[in-house]
Design an enzyme around this catalytic site. Structure first.
Site, PDB file in Angstrom:
ATOM      1  N   HIS A  20     -71.288  69.186  44.219  1.00 59.25           N
ATOM      2  CA  HIS A  20     -72.008  69.811  43.107  1.00 59.25           C
ATOM      3  C   HIS A  20     -73.396  70.277  43.546  1.00 59.25           C
ATOM      4  O   HIS A  20     -73.853  71.347  43.157  1.00 59.25           O
ATOM      5  CB  HIS A  20     -72.142  68.821  41.941  1.00 59.25           C
ATOM      6  CG  HIS A  20     -70.834  68.550  41.269  1.00 59.25           C
ATOM      7  ND1 HIS A  20     -70.494  69.081  40.051  1.00 59.25           N
ATOM      8  CD2 HIS A  20     -69.760  67.826  41.661  1.00 59.25           C
ATOM      9  CE1 HIS A  20     -69.273  68.692  39.714  1.00 59.25           C
ATOM     10  NE2 HIS A  20     -68.812  67.916  40.680  1.00 59.25           N
ATOM     11  N   ASP A 121     -75.021  72.020  35.117  1.00 61.31           N
ATOM     12  CA  ASP A 121     -73.695  71.866  35.710  1.00 61.31           C
ATOM     13  C   ASP A 121     -72.692  71.752  34.552  1.00 61.31           C
ATOM     14  O   ASP A 121     -72.951  71.052  33.561  1.00 61.31           O
ATOM     15  CB  ASP A 121     -73.678  70.584  36.567  1.00 61.31           C
ATOM     16  CG  ASP A 121     -72.378  70.406  37.343  1.00 61.31           C
ATOM     17  OD1 ASP A 121     -71.302  70.351  36.700  1.00 61.31           O
ATOM     18  OD2 ASP A 121     -72.425  70.319  38.581  1.00 61.31           O
ATOM     19  N   GLN A 366     -69.886  72.290  58.114  1.00 62.47           N
ATOM     20  CA  GLN A 366     -68.548  72.866  57.881  1.00 62.47           C
ATOM     21  C   GLN A 366     -68.519  74.397  57.828  1.00 62.47           C
ATOM     22  O   GLN A 366     -67.666  75.026  58.428  1.00 62.47           O
ATOM     23  CB  GLN A 366     -67.973  72.297  56.583  1.00 62.47           C
ATOM     24  CG  GLN A 366     -66.596  72.832  56.267  1.00 62.47           C
ATOM     25  CD  GLN A 366     -65.922  72.049  55.174  1.00 62.47           C
ATOM     26  OE1 GLN A 366     -65.677  70.863  55.323  1.00 62.47           O
ATOM     27  NE2 GLN A 366     -65.601  72.699  54.086  1.00 62.47           N
ATOM     28  N   TRP A 384     -63.054  72.555  45.825  1.00 64.53           N
ATOM     29  CA  TRP A 384     -63.280  73.988  45.569  1.00 64.53           C
ATOM     30  C   TRP A 384     -64.317  74.596  46.519  1.00 64.53           C
ATOM     31  O   TRP A 384     -64.185  75.739  46.958  1.00 64.53           O
ATOM     32  CB  TRP A 384     -63.675  74.236  44.117  1.00 64.53           C
ATOM     33  CG  TRP A 384     -63.677  75.694  43.801  1.00 64.53           C
ATOM     34  CD1 TRP A 384     -64.741  76.462  43.487  1.00 64.53           C
ATOM     35  CD2 TRP A 384     -62.534  76.577  43.817  1.00 64.53           C
ATOM     36  NE1 TRP A 384     -64.350  77.772  43.287  1.00 64.53           N
ATOM     37  CE2 TRP A 384     -62.993  77.864  43.493  1.00 64.53           C
ATOM     38  CE3 TRP A 384     -61.163  76.401  44.087  1.00 64.53           C
ATOM     39  CZ2 TRP A 384     -62.148  78.978  43.412  1.00 64.53           C
ATOM     40  CZ3 TRP A 384     -60.321  77.508  44.011  1.00 64.53           C
ATOM     41  CH2 TRP A 384     -60.818  78.766  43.678  1.00 64.53           C
ATOM     42  N   ASN A 385     -65.365  73.830  46.871  1.00 62.92           N
ATOM     43  CA  ASN A 385     -66.361  74.393  47.803  1.00 62.92           C
ATOM     44  C   ASN A 385     -65.723  74.674  49.152  1.00 62.92           C
ATOM     45  O   ASN A 385     -65.967  75.718  49.748  1.00 62.92           O
ATOM     46  CB  ASN A 385     -67.535  73.428  47.984  1.00 62.92           C
ATOM     47  CG  ASN A 385     -68.322  73.277  46.710  1.00 62.92           C
ATOM     48  OD1 ASN A 385     -68.952  74.222  46.254  1.00 62.92           O
ATOM     49  ND2 ASN A 385     -68.243  72.101  46.107  1.00 62.92           N
ATOM     50  N   GLU A 389     -65.449  78.285  50.958  1.00 59.53           N
ATOM     51  CA  GLU A 389     -65.971  78.500  52.307  1.00 59.53           C
ATOM     52  C   GLU A 389     -64.880  79.076  53.199  1.00 59.53           C
ATOM     53  O   GLU A 389     -65.110  80.001  53.979  1.00 59.53           O
ATOM     54  CB  GLU A 389     -66.516  77.170  52.865  1.00 59.53           C
ATOM     55  CG  GLU A 389     -67.817  76.767  52.173  1.00 59.53           C
ATOM     56  CD  GLU A 389     -68.204  75.298  52.276  1.00 59.53           C
ATOM     57  OE1 GLU A 389     -69.180  74.900  51.620  1.00 59.53           O
ATOM     58  OE2 GLU A 389     -67.525  74.545  53.013  1.00 59.53           O
ATOM     59  N   GLN A 406     -58.027  68.938  42.648  1.00 55.15           N
ATOM     60  CA  GLN A 406     -57.535  69.500  43.909  1.00 55.15           C
ATOM     61  C   GLN A 406     -56.073  69.937  43.841  1.00 55.15           C
ATOM     62  O   GLN A 406     -55.676  70.903  44.491  1.00 55.15           O
ATOM     63  CB  GLN A 406     -57.752  68.485  45.039  1.00 55.15           C
ATOM     64  CG  GLN A 406     -59.227  68.217  45.295  1.00 55.15           C
ATOM     65  CD  GLN A 406     -59.493  66.891  45.964  1.00 55.15           C
ATOM     66  OE1 GLN A 406     -58.579  66.261  46.484  1.00 55.15           O
ATOM     67  NE2 GLN A 406     -60.749  66.458  45.956  1.00 55.15           N
TER      68      GLN A 406
END
Ligand code: UDP
Length: 489
Positions: A20, A121, A366, A384-385, A389, A406
């Site tokens: 987040h 958020d 990453q 999700w991030n 990416e 997920q």
């Protein structure tokens, strides 16, 4: 009276947890550097812990150094007052979802900040009704996909219409105009309606329905059907939903101290053929068990592909216990090459396979890793991030979804987007088996696999579309600019 763009001061509230904080910081950065608003104060909720998250501290410190906005850490929540050590992670998250919005609203009410808008958020959307007296335009930022937002906005309706547990439904759960959800893929917070987290999440969704706008880390090409449904008024009538993704970091790893060791990884990658290496990471919050690490090592070995594997030392019991303290002080900080001495904590297979790859047991940079042209696939837990990416770097995904949203992310990428393959957990072992994993890796990476070829091409196509989203006058830039065009702003 409308306020000129140059006079806006946004207060942005981020949730704890790297999944987040990272996109919230990036959103803040873009709002300011793209001159959409002139001033921003970033608030970050935190939890009282004896071992603060090193990765989290570093990423916040590097944001402070950039000096683009003020950063205020809310007083840490002492979970020991609210829960017992036996309580689950979900109960702890429920407390956080309840306490941080209250703390944020009382803190900003007592400060003389003169804000012109609030951005929270999505998971802290209870802020929206709580801050009503401040009479400010209020927005939610979802660091997730639009499908999860659609589910969230439809959740208060599902709560009334369905009686039992969603996961026990015999038919897929439908959301107007969107892909239906297989009951077993249901979002983690909605899997058990007797839990406190379920009710906190319904509260957050009800709060989000009162927002002046919801910004989502996705882009049109990924979710055309869902975005259309959200715009059609069939799920919710009043709230505009804007796709502003991909919001991914554009900076190097927060931990400057390991640049030398990470340099070795890039040196090794430079020697590999293009698209010949697979990257493996199950995110910031999941710790694998000894058995899972062994099975993963054997799967990588069977695939015959070179790899970079980001993994923390095994836990006696696998799971999400690390979720709130990812990258914490005291975690092993080494990059093990083939010449490293084995330690008792990893299985033998883990060391044996390192003749064919590199293992990072520290916080890995990453995004920088994924950008390297030698990567041809990403074995991901489908956070999700990580997926955004991967999409931004044009790398197809081998999805091993584990918890939270997920399973929905994996289903969406495989069935709608077409850049991923999903590997199922074996019911007998409750793990992904080595054969299934190696088969999936080969399908994505072998040049002569026809289905794999289609997924690789799709991943490349998405990379180009994602790049254009944030060009000046690109669709995501324009969508985020709408934050100053709302009726109430
Ligand atoms: N991440 C990283 N290095 C690591 C582990 C994770 O940079 O060693 C970053 C990753 O790039 C992503 C975030 O942490 O930006 C993880 O978010 P995601 O939504 O993928 O999963 P979560 O960790 O929340 O399960």
């Amino acid at each position: 009276m409308a306020i000129s763009n140059n006079n806006h001061h946004a207060l942005l509230l981020a949730s704890p947890g790297m999944g987040h904080i990272i996109p919230a910081l990036e959103l803040a950065k873009r709002l300011v550097t793209h001159k959409i608003i002139s001033k921003l104060t970033f608030f970050c909720g935190s939890i009282k812990t004896s071992t603060p998250s090193k990765a989290e501290t570093q990423i916040l410190q590097s944001a402070i150094k950039e000096n683009l906005f003020d950063l205020i850490q809310l007083p840490p929540i002492d979970l020991t007052i609210h829960v017992s050590p036996r309580d689950t992670l979900e109960t702890k998250i429920a407390i956080i979802m309840h306490e941080i919005p209250l703390l944020f609203v009382s803190t900003i009410s007592s400060m003389n900040l003169n804000p012109t808008m609030i951005i929270t958020d999505f998971f802290f959307s209870q802020v929206i009704p709580l801050a009503k007296n401040l009479n400010l335009p209020t927005f939610a930022f979802a660091p997730t996909n639009a499908w999860l937002v659609a589910l969230g906005l439809h959740t208060p309706t599902l709560d009334k219409e369905i009686e039992g547990e969603y996961i026990n439904e015999s038919k897929p759960i439908s959301i107007p105009g969107c892909k239906s959800i297989h009951p077993l893929d249901m979002f983690g917070m909605l899997r058990d309606r007797t839990q406190r987290i379920y009710h906190e999440y319904v509260g957050a969704c009800e709060g989000a329905a009162l927002a002046d706008g919801i910004f989502v880390n996705t882009f049109h090409e990924l979710e055309p059907k869902t975005l259309e449904a959200l715009g059609s008024g069939h799920i919710i009538t009043k709230v505009p939903v804007y796709p502003v993704g991909p919001i991914v970091r554009d900076q190097r790893s927060p931990n400057g101290s390991n640049e030398g060791k990470i340099g070795d990884v890039f040196g090794w990658l430079d020697k590999q053929e293009e698209e010949s290496v697979v990257y493996v990471s199950l995110g910031s919050g999941y710790t694998m068990s000894f058995e899972e690490i062994k099975e993963m090592a054997l799967g990588l070995e069977l695939s015959g592909k070179k790899f970079v594997w980001s993994v923390r030392p095994p836990a006696t019991k696998s799971g999400t216990g690390n979720y709130l303290t990812a990258g914490e002080e005291g975690e092993t900080r080494t990059i093990l090459g083939s010449n490293n001495e084995p330690s008792n904590s990893f299985p033998d297979e883990f060391y044996r396979i390192q003749t064919n790859g590199i293992v990072i047991t520290d916080w890995a940079p990453q995004l920088d890793i994924l950008k390297h042209p030698s990567f041809g696939g990403f074995v991901s837990h489908c956070g999700w991030n990580s997926l955004m990416e991967s999409v931004s770097c044009g790398v197809p995904i081998i999805g091993l979804p584990l918890y939270a949203e997920q399973m929905m992310n994996a289903a969406m990428l495989m069935e709608e987007v077409g850049n991923a393959i999903r590997v199922e957990v074996s019911p007998s072992t409750n793990m992904v088996g080595r054969e299934e994993l190696s088969k999936a890796i080969r399908k994505i990476m072998d040049k002569d696999d026809k289905e794999g070829c289609v997924m690789r091409e799709r991943a490349k196509e998405l990379k180009h579309i994602a790049e254009r989203a944030w060009f000046h006058d690109g669709p995501s830039y324009l969508a985020l600019s709408k934050i100053t065009h709302s009726n109430r702003v």
